[in-house]
Structure formats: structure tokens, C-alpha cells
Design a protein around this motif. Sequence first.
Motif, PDB file in Angstrom:
ATOM      1  N   THR B   9      32.803 -14.260  30.673  1.00 47.06           N
ATOM      2  CA  THR B   9      32.789 -15.211  29.506  1.00 47.06           C
ATOM      3  C   THR B   9      32.958 -14.238  28.250  1.00 47.06           C
ATOM      4  N   ALA B  10      32.655 -12.888  28.492  1.00 44.82           N
ATOM      5  CA  ALA B  10      33.169 -11.970  27.208  1.00 44.82           C
ATOM      6  C   ALA B  10      34.343 -12.168  26.922  1.00 44.82           C
ATOM      7  N   GLN B  13      35.588 -14.190  23.840  1.00 43.73           N
ATOM      8  CA  GLN B  13      35.575 -13.756  22.418  1.00 43.73           C
ATOM      9  C   GLN B  13      36.439 -12.709  22.000  1.00 43.73           C
ATOM     10  N   GLU B 238      29.585 -22.824  20.949  1.00 44.46           N
ATOM     11  CA  GLU B 238      29.011 -22.936  22.397  1.00 44.46           C
ATOM     12  C   GLU B 238      29.662 -21.653  23.117  1.00 44.46           C
ATOM     13  N   ARG B 239      30.882 -21.340  22.835  1.00 46.37           N
ATOM     14  CA  ARG B 239      31.682 -20.313  23.693  1.00 46.37           C
ATOM     15  C   ARG B 239      31.330 -18.788  22.994  1.00 46.37           C
ATOM     16  N   GLY B 240      30.241 -18.842  22.169  1.00 52.79           N
ATOM     17  CA  GLY B 240      29.748 -17.522  21.727  1.00 52.79           C
ATOM     18  C   GLY B 240      30.270 -17.013  20.157  1.00 52.79           C
ATOM     19  N   ASP B 242      30.408 -16.974  16.323  1.00 54.90           N
ATOM     20  CA  ASP B 242      29.471 -17.158  15.005  1.00 54.90           C
ATOM     21  C   ASP B 242      29.978 -18.265  14.288  1.00 54.90           C
TER      22      ASP B 242
END
Lengths: 305, 283
Positions: B9-10, B13, B238-240, B242
Motif C-alpha cells: 500500500t505504500a 503514496q 484513507e489512502r494515506g 495528508d
Amino acid sequence: MPARANGERSPAHYDVRLIQVKPAKGRYRENLAQTSEAFAQIAEEGTPDLIVLPEAAMTGYFLEGAVYDLAQPAKAFATDLARAWREGAGDRDVELCCGFYENDDGTYYNSALYLRVGAKGHEIVHVHRKMFLPTYGMFDEERFLSRGRRLQTFETRIGRMAMLICEDVWHAIMPTIAAIKGARVLLVPSAAPGRGIEGDSELTSITHWREILRASATEHGVYVLYAGLTGFEGGKGMTGSSCIIDPRGHVTVKAPEIGECVVSGTIDLREADLARASLPLLGDLGAVLPDLLLDDELPLPKGRP
Amino acid sequence: MLAVIRENTAALQQPPPINPEVATRWLEAFLRDELIERRGIGRAVIGLSGGVDSAVTAYLCARALGAENVYAFRMPYKSSSPASLADAQLVIDALGIHARTIGITGAVDGYLQFEPDADARRRGNVMARTRMVVLFDQSAKLDALPIGTGNKTERLLGYFTWHADDTPPVNPLGDLFKTQVWALARYLGVPQALIDKAPSADLEADQTDEGDLGITYARADAILAQLLLGYNDQQLIERGFDARDVGLVRRRVDSTHWKRHLPTTATLTNTAINEFYLRPVDY
């Protein structure tokens, strides 16, 4: 598959060519003349059984409202294409497949013509009207064009065939129906604008296309002849990559993505027989298909609309 | 005990990936087709700012058309950084392209003397538009075509002067995010100094893009790439990402749609151009 060692050609063995072109946008006569030159070049090495050209090969693909300036009746296009062949190659017999914009008494289609040309004249064998008109993102076909309503197969000197234009072949049911209706060769005239720059060695859309075509070939044991436009149209680059895929899914010959060229290869229908014998998926489908189609949960209309 | 293979999932981003070799091949063909095949023009005019976008554009044009057909123009204003001129020179020397320096101070100040109170934004816009006057005139003189250098990030964030940076008729970088342009620059061998320095419009002293925008290009590109796929703000968070960054990017994109269009024309007939009368640009 080469000709037999003694030089005699098997009755199941055919020479085919694909012409990958970059038409000048909207310049129909100029593009026809260029095609005639390509025919002449091909004929210098002998006459193939079949030549396939891409979708919208004489006009370019993205026409918007200009499609109404350039579309024409299938009969008129057939006459022009036959003349281009004769001017380039003389009176030799050949079969031609080419995409064009069709004007059928004021109803417009994205069509492909299958034409038989010989010393005594020419004959339209079949016209397929594109059924799946991409109308999303950069595509706007259904704004200008009507959908074809029927997928038919037709008999040629090479055997039974179907033409599927570009997005037609993205829907797995289309090659499936073509194969069930007896097609052993799928002709796919196409205009595929490239996108996706994260791939390993090519645009990801090119990879996706090849996966679709190979899947069609292997599932049904058919040859797939894909002829793609090349060159940029207003920033959108057509991905060429014209190719022949045999019934086991091997890409036997492939053009580069960029640049005009002639792709030369062969069809050997014995390969299709052997492929179907070793992987009889089409036969399996024939047995199961009635159950699938009679499933009352399928949203199928009762009879043709 | 079975090994568990987890999705990464990183990666969500990270800025969008690019294969620079594939992109370069495609962009070279694009430039050759658009200039030589379609327009019969074999020469390119580029405003070379000393930044990475115009450097990459010059490298692509040199590959597509030959260095002898690329004409670079440096167009400094009196307040422009001398380092920008020097960085542009690195590109000129590396490629062996034609180069000329035409200062715009006289032209810009010729007008601004009547508007002494113009703020930095207005002054910057006058400079950007003056540079386009020069580029288009030089292209007429040289029988060449001006090539745009705007990237997808600045187009989406509206971080450019309308009818200035976006005016050249052909633009190879407009569908590439800034971080992808950097990757392309490394692949093409653009001098490292241009890749490493903080991007700047160089319209004011010590100005940087990321300072003006309030977000780094890496973060903006990662958000933009997913925003364009249709994810709403809540999904992005939700996907990380800000929440402040997401809001900033969304506001910039939503307030600048007009900058990515031609002027709004009143539609009064059934033959309005580009509404009813539709012809492709290459017809």
C-alpha cells in the motif's frame, strides 16, 4: 510455416500481408494513391492471397464532424480500392480487407470491407459495421456514428472469417461468437491510440492489446491478423504493432509500433486444426453454450429488438 | 504457518512511475510527426529558462530533429537569476544547439513604466507574455515552430500564465507529471545541476515553485495521479495522504479548469465552433 520442401504449396497454406499505414488526415485520394504504391511493392514479390489494412486507413481515425465529409457507400469505396489494386498490381486476383467510414443512405458507420478483386472485376464479399463504438475518454465514436447490429462470418478463399474492428475484439464474446459461427481467421483492422508509460519495454496499451489478441487466438484456435494504424493524430499516437498470431497464440510476425511497413506472413489452416485438436476449448464451448444461453438469469431480449 | 504476501500500500503514496526509455521513444516520434510530417516544419524554437522542463524539451527536440534544427532563446529580465543563464548554457553546450540571448527588460519596462504599482504577480505575467512574443516572432523569422514546455503538474495546479507558457502549438511534456519530467531528465542526460536545483519560475528573487504552491512536487504528483482516476478527498485521505495536502491540491485543480480551455465563447447558433462544428486539429 514455409512452403513444402518441394516448393509445392499445401492447399491449406496461404500468403498474407498487412499494410501498416499513417494516412494523411482527411486526404482520401492521396492515401488511396499511397496504398496503390504499397500494392505495387507487394506485387513485385508475388501476389498474396490476402492483404489487410487498418481501420479508417484512407482517412485517419479521429475525424469528428468531418466523418460526414468523408464517409461513402461501401460500393464506391470498393470501386476505389479495387482500382488502387489494379493500378498497383494489375489484373491479378487478390482479396483485400480495409477499414473505412461508411455512408449508408445517411446512416454512418465505422466499417470494414472484405473485397475480392480479379481480372473480371471485383465483388464485395462482406461489410462488417463496428458494433462496439468507444465513446469515453478521448473517444467519441457514437456521437457521430451508428452501431453495427450483427456479427457475421463469411467464406473466403482462405476459409471462413470474421472482421472485428478495434474495440469489437476487446469484448471476449465477439471472437467467441465469430469462432462459434465458424471463423477460423479473425481480421482485426484497428486504430489504437497508445497510452501507459509505466511498462517494461512498450506502452502498456500495446501489451494489453497483444494479450487480448493472443487470448482470442488460443481460446478458439483461430488465426488473428491485426492491422494497426501508426503515426500521431493531434497528439494521439497510433500504436502500429500490426501482427499475425497463430492458433496456438504465437506472434509469428510483428511490425514496430512506429512507422509504415508491410508485414508478410502465412496462414496454414492445418495449424488451426492441430491447435483445436490439442486444446479443444471451442468444442467444449459448443457443448456447454446452450446451457449458458438458456440461463434465465441472463438479461437477454426475447428475439431481436 | 503459511507465509502471508501483503499488497504494497505504500506504493499508493509514491509519485506515478515512468519508463523514460518508452516515453522518450514515443515523444521523439510525436515531435517528428507533428512538426515535419504534419506541418512540414523541421525547426524548433524553445525558450530555455535554465530549468528542467525546457532542458528536457530541448533534449527531446535535438533527438527528434537534430541539434542543428533547435534554436534556444534565453530571455532574461533584469531581476532574473544569473544562475538561470548559466544553467541554460550547460544545456546549449551539451547539445550543440543554436542559442541566442534576448533580454526582455526593455520591452517589459517599456510597458510597466505606465504601471509602477503593478504587484509581483502582474509583473511576472507581463514577463511571461513578453517571452511568448519573442518566441513566436523568432519562429516566424526562422521558419520554425515554438515548442511548449509546460508539464502536467503545473497545468493541473494552474501554476502558469494563461496564454503565455501554454501558447506554443506543440507540447511534448503536457501529459507528464513534474516528477516524471525529472526521471526523463536523468535518462536523457540533462546536466545534474538542473535536476538537483529547486524548480523556480524565476519571476521574483528567491522564488521556488514548491514555496509558491505550498506542497512538494512528489506529494502533489502522487495526489494528482489518483485524483485524476476519480478518487474523492475522503478516499485519498484513507489512502494515506495528508488532509491538508489533499485539500490544497483539490482547490487548485478545481479553481483552474478555465486555464486549461480556450476562451469561453457565447453559443448562439446551431453551428457554434467546437460545439456543433467539430473538426480535429489536424484536419
